[in-house]
Design a protein around this motif. Structure first.
Motif, PDB file in Angstrom:
ATOM      1  N   GLY A  83       3.034  12.939  12.539  1.00  0.00           N
ATOM      2  CA  GLY A  83       1.882  13.290  11.757  1.00  0.00           C
ATOM      3  C   GLY A  83       2.090  14.217  10.511  1.00  0.00           C
ATOM      4  N   THR A  84       3.450  14.322  10.042  1.00  0.00           N
ATOM      5  CA  THR A  84       3.331  14.596   8.708  1.00  0.00           C
ATOM      6  C   THR A  84       4.073  13.640   7.648  1.00  0.00           C
ATOM      7  OG1 THR A  84       6.094  15.179   9.091  1.00  0.00           O
ATOM      8  CG2 THR A  84       4.187  17.192   9.770  1.00  0.00           C
ATOM      9  N   ALA A  85       4.058  12.301   8.317  1.00  0.00           N
ATOM     10  CA  ALA A  85       4.681  11.472   7.208  1.00  0.00           C
ATOM     11  C   ALA A  85       3.657  11.314   5.891  1.00  0.00           C
ATOM     12  CB  ALA A  85       4.877   9.929   7.883  1.00  0.00           C
ATOM     13  N   GLU A  86       4.426  10.848   4.903  1.00  0.00           N
ATOM     14  CA  GLU A  86       3.502  10.423   3.990  1.00  0.00           C
ATOM     15  C   GLU A  86       2.858   9.213   4.115  1.00  0.00           C
ATOM     16  OE1 GLU A  86       3.780  10.055  -0.967  1.00  0.00           O
ATOM     17  OE2 GLU A  86       5.453   9.014   0.103  1.00  0.00           O
ATOM     18  N   ILE A  87       3.321   8.179   4.367  1.00  0.00           N
ATOM     19  CA  ILE A  87       2.824   7.047   4.878  1.00  0.00           C
ATOM     20  C   ILE A  87       3.477   6.559   6.392  1.00  0.00           C
ATOM     21  CG2 ILE A  87       2.321   4.381   4.282  1.00  0.00           C
ATOM     22  CD1 ILE A  87       3.358   6.713   1.384  1.00  0.00           C
ATOM     23  N   ILE A  88       2.901   6.046   7.186  1.00  0.00           N
ATOM     24  CA  ILE A  88       3.257   5.836   8.405  1.00  0.00           C
ATOM     25  C   ILE A  88       2.488   4.416   8.854  1.00  0.00           C
ATOM     26  CG2 ILE A  88       1.636   6.947   9.866  1.00  0.00           C
ATOM     27  CD1 ILE A  88       3.872   7.195  11.946  1.00  0.00           C
ATOM     28  N   ILE A  89       3.291   3.288   8.998  1.00  0.00           N
ATOM     29  CA  ILE A  89       2.565   2.057   9.285  1.00  0.00           C
ATOM     30  C   ILE A  89       3.220   1.525  10.819  1.00  0.00           C
ATOM     31  CG2 ILE A  89       2.521  -0.323   8.716  1.00  0.00           C
ATOM     32  CD1 ILE A  89       3.620   0.651   6.010  1.00  0.00           C
ATOM     33  N   LEU A  90       2.322   1.463  11.661  1.00  0.00           N
ATOM     34  CA  LEU A  90       2.549   1.175  13.171  1.00  0.00           C
ATOM     35  C   LEU A  90       2.050  -0.144  13.431  1.00  0.00           C
ATOM     36  CD1 LEU A  90       1.816   4.422  15.025  1.00  0.00           C
ATOM     37  CD2 LEU A  90       4.271   3.659  13.901  1.00  0.00           C
ATOM     38  N   ALA A  91       2.957  -1.023  13.985  1.00  0.00           N
ATOM     39  CA  ALA A  91       2.595  -2.490  14.006  1.00  0.00           C
ATOM     40  C   ALA A  91       2.971  -2.724  15.696  1.00  0.00           C
ATOM     41  CB  ALA A  91       3.288  -3.272  13.147  1.00  0.00           C
ATOM     42  N   SER A  92       2.266  -3.833  16.186  1.00  0.00           N
ATOM     43  CA  SER A  92       2.553  -4.243  17.382  1.00  0.00           C
ATOM     44  C   SER A  92       3.682  -5.364  17.325  1.00  0.00           C
ATOM     45  CB  SER A  92       1.467  -4.771  18.106  1.00  0.00           C
ATOM     46  OG  SER A  92       0.844  -6.025  17.504  1.00  0.00           O
ATOM     47  N   THR A  93       4.258  -5.461  18.475  1.00  0.00           N
ATOM     48  CA  THR A  93       5.401  -6.537  18.342  1.00  0.00           C
ATOM     49  C   THR A  93       4.690  -7.998  18.232  1.00  0.00           C
ATOM     50  OG1 THR A  93       5.134  -6.828  20.844  1.00  0.00           O
ATOM     51  CG2 THR A  93       6.980  -5.440  19.844  1.00  0.00           C
ATOM     52  N   GLU A  94       3.388  -8.260  18.430  1.00  0.00           N
ATOM     53  CA  GLU A  94       2.809  -9.409  17.951  1.00  0.00           C
ATOM     54  C   GLU A  94       2.995  -9.603  16.591  1.00  0.00           C
ATOM     55  OE1 GLU A  94       1.617  -7.342  20.273  1.00  0.00           O
ATOM     56  OE2 GLU A  94       1.130  -8.493  21.942  1.00  0.00           O
ATOM     57  N   ILE A  95       3.194  -8.398  15.700  1.00  0.00           N
ATOM     58  CA  ILE A  95       3.317  -8.685  14.358  1.00  0.00           C
ATOM     59  C   ILE A  95       4.706  -8.825  13.990  1.00  0.00           C
ATOM     60  CG2 ILE A  95       3.107  -7.178  12.088  1.00  0.00           C
ATOM     61  CD1 ILE A  95       0.595  -8.523  12.714  1.00  0.00           C
ATOM     62  N   MET A 150       0.908  -1.320  -0.003  1.00  0.00           N
ATOM     63  CA  MET A 150       0.221  -0.125  -0.349  1.00  0.00           C
ATOM     64  C   MET A 150       1.023   1.295   0.045  1.00  0.00           C
ATOM     65  SD  MET A 150      -2.738  -1.042   2.825  1.00  0.00           S
ATOM     66  CE  MET A 150      -3.924  -2.387   2.439  1.00  0.00           C
ATOM     67  N   ALA A 151       1.930   1.253   0.708  1.00  0.00           N
ATOM     68  CA  ALA A 151       2.808   2.289   0.851  1.00  0.00           C
ATOM     69  C   ALA A 151       3.397   2.694  -0.573  1.00  0.00           C
ATOM     70  CB  ALA A 151       3.916   2.163   1.777  1.00  0.00           C
ATOM     71  N   ALA A 152       3.968   1.839  -1.130  1.00  0.00           N
ATOM     72  CA  ALA A 152       4.476   1.800  -2.358  1.00  0.00           C
ATOM     73  C   ALA A 152       3.400   2.343  -3.504  1.00  0.00           C
ATOM     74  CB  ALA A 152       5.054   0.492  -3.007  1.00  0.00           C
ATOM     75  N   ALA A 153       2.196   1.812  -3.341  1.00  0.00           N
ATOM     76  CA  ALA A 153       1.149   2.247  -4.430  1.00  0.00           C
ATOM     77  C   ALA A 153       0.725   3.568  -4.313  1.00  0.00           C
ATOM     78  CB  ALA A 153      -0.035   1.241  -4.257  1.00  0.00           C
ATOM     79  N   ILE A 154       0.680   4.171  -2.877  1.00  0.00           N
ATOM     80  CA  ILE A 154       0.170   5.243  -2.606  1.00  0.00           C
ATOM     81  C   ILE A 154       1.379   6.527  -2.800  1.00  0.00           C
ATOM     82  CG2 ILE A 154      -0.166   7.003  -0.347  1.00  0.00           C
ATOM     83  CD1 ILE A 154      -2.645   5.237  -1.497  1.00  0.00           C
ATOM     84  N   HIS A 155       2.721   5.930  -2.729  1.00  0.00           N
ATOM     85  CA  HIS A 155       3.878   7.030  -3.155  1.00  0.00           C
ATOM     86  C   HIS A 155       3.763   7.224  -4.616  1.00  0.00           C
ATOM     87  CE1 HIS A 155       7.540   8.638  -2.916  1.00  0.00           C
ATOM     88  NE2 HIS A 155       7.748   7.975  -3.944  1.00  0.00           N
ATOM     89  N   ALA A 156       3.456   5.972  -5.327  1.00  0.00           N
ATOM     90  CA  ALA A 156       3.518   6.179  -6.812  1.00  0.00           C
ATOM     91  C   ALA A 156       2.322   7.323  -7.350  1.00  0.00           C
ATOM     92  CB  ALA A 156       3.471   4.730  -7.658  1.00  0.00           C
ATOM     93  N   ASP A 157       1.143   6.790  -6.773  1.00  0.00           N
ATOM     94  CA  ASP A 157      -0.052   7.443  -7.007  1.00  0.00           C
ATOM     95  C   ASP A 157       0.274   9.093  -6.713  1.00  0.00           C
ATOM     96  OD1 ASP A 157      -2.752   7.395  -8.015  1.00  0.00           O
ATOM     97  OD2 ASP A 157      -3.252   8.079  -5.872  1.00  0.00           O
TER      98      ASP A 157
END
Length: 604
Positions: A560-572, A495-502
């Motif tokens: 708050g200013t990032a183009e894409i931010i992905i936050l995951a828990s350590t369970e992931i 998703m991050a790559a697709a949004i960046h390209a878009d």
């Protein structure tokens, strides 16, 4: 009026085909009665060819079973399902392999040193014997075959092999077991002359005797009465000569003159001989010159039968054959035309039904109408069904239905699963959409969700729902996944790559870029059909969903200013491989959780 012109399929077929068949059968019967003819000589030749082909087919089927067993054994050994250090397993496997192959006498499986196991049908009393063996010590006569297999590296049939310990002759099929180019052992499958002769006994009839002769000689390999000569077999004479078998007619084969095949419409690949049996009745022998279809076994198939099969003069039947053939052709043409008219819409319906079963409704073309009432009803009903399914398909996740069907589940009762959940949201969407019309807003959201949905589908995820400009998806249901965290993380990065390209395209066209937040969490959830009986959704419920949503919202506090931010828990992240770039954030408190969550940022 249009409905009255439709024909019913049953009376149509019964009338048309019945009339053709009745006309043909009556004409042939009358002609045969008037001419009092017998079967044409050419037909007799074709019957002989068919008989030979049938005998060949019966024999090839047995040899094919031998090759298939050897090939399957090789594949099982290569997959480590069979191991030489597990002799009990090998013995059990060979017992199972030998049981259905009545034409096989013994199976041997040995390593490169000649150590292994064998199974044997014994004395024919129904008891199958087997156990460990050392080839040089127990069956030394087979050792040269394994040496040849090591040198040759490919399967082969042995020459006739007389085994003194068994006082009988065998053909052995040898299949080497290779590890790369290194020889590691052999599979040996033995067929005795007795077993081979049983095949000829089964395909022979009262009038036609089938036999097998060695290529390049007049030695007999198989014959219904070959068992009567087994006492004469030896190492120097592993096969009996044709003159030795107890078949008075065939025993004189070497003295029989060879005839012209063209007189009887017999293939040039066959030799035709004639002679008299013990009662002075003329018989023919037909023997193959060479057979290329017996999977490498050096054998020729032959038959002998009464000469009357070919010698009967049947010129009187020529006119009957021509007239009957013409009528039959007309019948066939009529049947073909009718069959095509019936089959064409049925074939279209069948192909369309396969597409419907795959939920590929866009590939389904409307079925045309037909003059036959049942086919016309089928077309109209099918087209209406596809129209209804197409309408429903817009509101039902196709991938979810396909997964449920692939698991054989028409419904999905709630159950607990370990599931990875993903949430997305557009940062500042409310402000960005204020300057858009309703149509522009819908187009923007649909385009955005299409980009995200494609990545979810690519990684095998299930889209649970769209919430405005947000997406909720999960992995680990309905199909079981050992590690649902990995595809969920890959989808987020996609998703991050697709949004960046878009965004690059949006900036180039003067539009503002889109910023998104993504949250990932994994844990136990209740998954299945949730809702009232008249309206259910296949969804997940539980604290894991809330945690994933809170991680997505936490993105605006982390960056708050990032183009894409992905936050995951350590369970992931704890179940991701080294290929993923991770940035620890530390423990973070999120709404609805008493304990802080260990948060990690997944970097594109």
């Amino acid at each position: 009026m249009a409905g009255r012109r439709k024909l019913f399929i049953t009376p149509t077929l019964a009338t048309v085909i019945g009339s053709f068949v009745l006309l043909t059968a009556a004409a042939i019967l009358i002609i045969q009665t008037l001419t009092s003819a017998r079967v044409v000589r050419e037909l007799g030749g074709e019957l002989v060819d068919i008989g030979l082909d049938s005998a060949e087919t019966a024999f090839v089927e047995q040899l094919h079973a031998v090759r298939e067993t050897a090939q399957y054994t090789r594949l099982s050994w290569e997959r480590k399902e069979l191991r030489f250090d597990e002799p009990d397993l090998l013995t059990t496997y060979l017992f199972g392999a030998l049981a259905p192959m009545e034409q096989v006498s013994f199976l041997v499986l040995v390593d490169e040193n000649g150590n292994g196991v064998d199974v044997d049908r014994g004395d024919g009393d129904g008891e199958v014997l087997g156990g460990d063996l050392t080839l040089p010590a127990d069956i030394p006569i087979l050792e040269p075959l394994t040496q040849k297999a090591a040198q040759q590296g490919k399967p082969f049939w042995s020459s006739p092999l007389y085994m003194p310990g068994r006082e009988h002759t065998y053909y052995v099929f040898v299949h080497p077991l290779l590890e790369g180019d290194t020889y590691r052992g052999s599979m040996l499958i033995g067929m005795s002359l007795d077993r081979v002769s049983e095949i000829t006994w089964h395909v022979s009839t009262d009038d036609m005797t089938v036999f097998l002769m060695q290529e390049g000689s007049h030695r007999i390999i198989g014959h219904p009465d070959l068992h009567k000569t087994f006492d004469d077999l030896s190492e120097t004479a592993p096969l009996p000569h044709v003159a030795q078998i107890e078949d008075g007619f065939l025993g004189r084969f070497e003295d029989m003159p060879r005839l012209d095949n063209t007189s009887f419409d017999i293939s040039e690949d066959l030799d035709l001989h004639a002679g008299l049996d013990d009662d002075g009745v003329k018989r023919f022998v037909i023997l193959e010159r060479k057979n290329e279809n017996l999977l490498g076994m050096p054998v020729r198939i032959g038959v002998h039968f009464p000469a009357k099969f070919l010698d009967q003069p049947l010129k009187q039947l020529l006119l009957a054959a021509l007239v009957g053939g013409g009528l039959l052709l007309i019948s066939l043409l009529g049947a073909v035309v009718l069959a095509q008219r019936i089959a064409r819409p049925m074939q279209r319906a069948s192909a369309a039904a396969r597409e419907v079963a795959s939920l590929n409704l866009t590939a389904v073309e409307p079925l045309p109408g037909s003059v036959i009432r049942e086919l016309d009803d089928l077309s109209r009903g099918f087209n209406a069904m596809v129209g209804g399914l197409t309408a429903f398909n817009r509101y039902v996740p196709t991938t979810l239905v396909e997964k449920l069907l692939s698991e054989g589940r028409a419904d999905a009762p709630p159950e607990e699963r370990e599931v990875a959940v993903l949430f997305t949201d557009i940062a500042g969407f409310t402000a960005a959409s204020e300057g858009m019309s309703a149509t522009q807003t819908a187009a923007f959201v649909n385009h955005h969700l299409s980009l995200l949905g494609a990545e979810i589908t690519r990684e095998g995820g299930t889209i649970d729902k769209y919430i405005g400009d947000s997406v909720m998806a999960f992995w680990g249901a309905p199909e079981h996944l050992d590690n649902p965290a990995a595809p969920a993380a890959r989808a987020a990065l996609g998703m991050a790559a697709a949004i960046h390209a878009d965004n690059e395209a949006r900036i180039a066209s003067g539009e503002a870029p889109v910023r998104i937040r993504i949250g990932l969490h994994m844990g136990p959830l209740v998954v299945g059909d949730i809702g009232a009986p008249e309206r259910v959704n296949y969804t997940v419920i539980g604290d894991t969903v809330n945690a994933a949503s809170r991680l997505e919202s936490l993105g605006k506090d982390i960056d708050g200013t990032a183009e894409i931010i992905i936050l995951a828990s350590t369970e992931i992240t704890g179940r991701l491989g080294p290929d993923f770039k991770l940035q620890p954030i530390g423990p973070q408190r999120v709404k609805g959780k008493a304990e802080p969550l260990e948060v990690v940022r997944l970097m594109p």
